[in-house]
Design a protein around this motif. Structure first.
Motif, short mmCIF file in Angstrom:
data_model
loop_
_atom_site.label_atom_id
_atom_site.label_comp_id
_atom_site.label_asym_id
_atom_site.label_seq_id
_atom_site.Cartn_x
_atom_site.Cartn_y
_atom_site.Cartn_z
N LEU A 1 0.84 -1.19 0.00
CA LEU A 1 0.00 0.00 0.00
C LEU A 1 0.88 1.25 0.00
N SER A 2 0.30 2.37 -0.38
CA SER A 2 1.03 3.64 -0.38
C SER A 2 0.29 4.68 0.44
N LEU A 3 1.02 5.35 1.34
CA LEU A 3 0.48 6.45 2.12
C LEU A 3 1.38 7.67 1.91
N THR A 4 1.08 8.75 2.61
CA THR A 4 1.85 9.99 2.49
C THR A 4 2.37 10.39 3.86
N GLN B 1 7.83 -1.47 2.25
CA GLN B 1 9.27 -1.19 2.18
C GLN B 1 9.80 -0.58 3.48
N LEU B 2 9.05 -0.75 4.55
CA LEU B 2 9.45 -0.21 5.86
C LEU B 2 10.51 -1.14 6.46
N LYS B 3 11.77 -0.89 6.13
CA LYS B 3 12.84 -1.82 6.51
C LYS B 3 14.01 -1.09 7.17
N ASP B 4 15.03 -1.90 7.52
CA ASP B 4 16.32 -1.43 8.04
C ASP B 4 16.30 -1.01 9.51
N GLN B 5 15.13 -0.73 10.07
CA GLN B 5 15.02 -0.40 11.49
C GLN B 5 13.81 -1.14 12.07
N PRO C 1 13.15 -5.20 11.23
CA PRO C 1 13.97 -4.57 10.19
C PRO C 1 13.82 -5.23 8.82
N ASP C 2 13.16 -6.37 8.77
CA ASP C 2 12.87 -7.01 7.49
C ASP C 2 11.57 -6.51 6.88
N GLY C 3 10.91 -5.56 7.57
CA GLY C 3 9.68 -5.00 7.06
C GLY C 3 8.45 -5.82 7.35
N LYS C 4 8.57 -6.82 8.20
CA LYS C 4 7.43 -7.68 8.53
C LYS C 4 6.95 -7.44 9.96
N GLN C 5 5.67 -7.64 10.18
CA GLN C 5 5.13 -7.47 11.53
C GLN C 5 5.61 -8.61 12.41
N ARG C 6 6.21 -8.26 13.54
CA ARG C 6 6.70 -9.26 14.47
C ARG C 6 5.73 -9.47 15.64
N GLY C 7 4.89 -8.45 15.92
CA GLY C 7 3.98 -8.61 17.05
C GLY C 7 3.35 -7.29 17.43
N PHE C 8 3.02 -7.19 18.73
CA PHE C 8 2.35 -6.01 19.27
C PHE C 8 2.99 -5.61 20.60
N ILE C 9 2.74 -4.39 21.00
CA ILE C 9 3.02 -3.96 22.36
C ILE C 9 1.68 -3.50 22.92
N ARG C 10 1.22 -4.17 23.95
CA ARG C 10 -0.10 -3.90 24.50
C ARG C 10 -0.13 -2.58 25.26
N ALA C 11 -1.27 -1.91 25.17
CA ALA C 11 -1.51 -0.71 25.97
C ALA C 11 -2.13 -1.10 27.31
N PRO C 12 -1.87 -0.32 28.36
CA PRO C 12 -0.99 0.85 28.41
C PRO C 12 0.47 0.43 28.46
#
Length: 210
Positions: A55-58, A69-73, A182-193
């Protein structure tokens, strides 16, 4: 139980203990940390990483962003909006504080992104102005409502689109954070709070993962 059976039982127990300690040592040495400590910090890892949709956003500078393409970090995605009266400013303030509690090596691997659930009001300019109150390094994403909804569904962070015809409307959304590797894949979640002290103790080891 005979003496032979007791002996076999004891040997099996000892072998299981040794194997357990060995596996734990290997996992720890690989930076995977203690699963119980991760959960206690609110970090829930997926059994298998999940690819992001194409997908593409701004972003807040008006530049197109390719989501897959959200990678490297390592990235923390927070779905919120700038007119939010409570959860969003509190969460962004906590994330700013969390950065100050992380060692420089860990901080350099971290990207924080606010994905708006209110694209009707959250233009790139609005996002940029808002995020600078918290940290100039924070990133903001906006775009078409349908595209944002697809991304939210893909990472299992649902929200209810607002009735924009109402004055001073609010948007119902989750306070959980999406954890992207950093591979651009979802690894999990951090629950709130979120708990900064516990996260600061666990993220350095987690971020050693490739």
């Amino acid at each position: 139980m005979t003496r032979t059976q007791i002996t076999v039982f004891v040997l099996v127990a000892i072998i299981a203990l040794v194997l357990g300690l060995t596996v734990n040592k290997v996992l720890t040495s690989q930076g995977q940390g203690d699963p119980a400590a991760l959960l206690d910090a609110g970090i829930v890892l997926l059994p298998q990483s999940r690819s992001l949709p194409a997908l593409s956003l701004t972003d807040q500078d008006g530049e197109a962003v390719a989501i897959d393409q959200l990678k490297d970090q390592w990235s923390l995605l927070f779905f919120g909006y700038t007119f939010c009266p409570d959860i969003c400013p509190a969460t962004l303030a906590q994330l700013r504080q969390l950065q100050g509690q992380l060692p420089p090596q860990t901080l350099s691997k971290l990207r924080i992104v606010l994905v708006t659930v209110d694209p009707n009001r959250d233009t790139p300019q609005q996002l940029k102005k808002y995020l600078e109150y918290f940290d100039a390094g924070f990133i903001g994403w906006t775009g078409e409502q349908a595209t944002i909804q697809k991304l939210a569904n893909a990472v299992s962070i649902p929200f209810i689109p607002a009735d924009t015809s109402k004055e001073n409307y609010t948007v119902d959304h989750s306070g959980n954070l999406v954890l992207i590797g950093p591979d651009g894949k979802q690894r999990g979640f951090i629950r709130a709070p979120i708990n900064n002290t516990k996260l600061a103790a666990q993220l350095p080891a987690l971020f050693e993962r490739p």
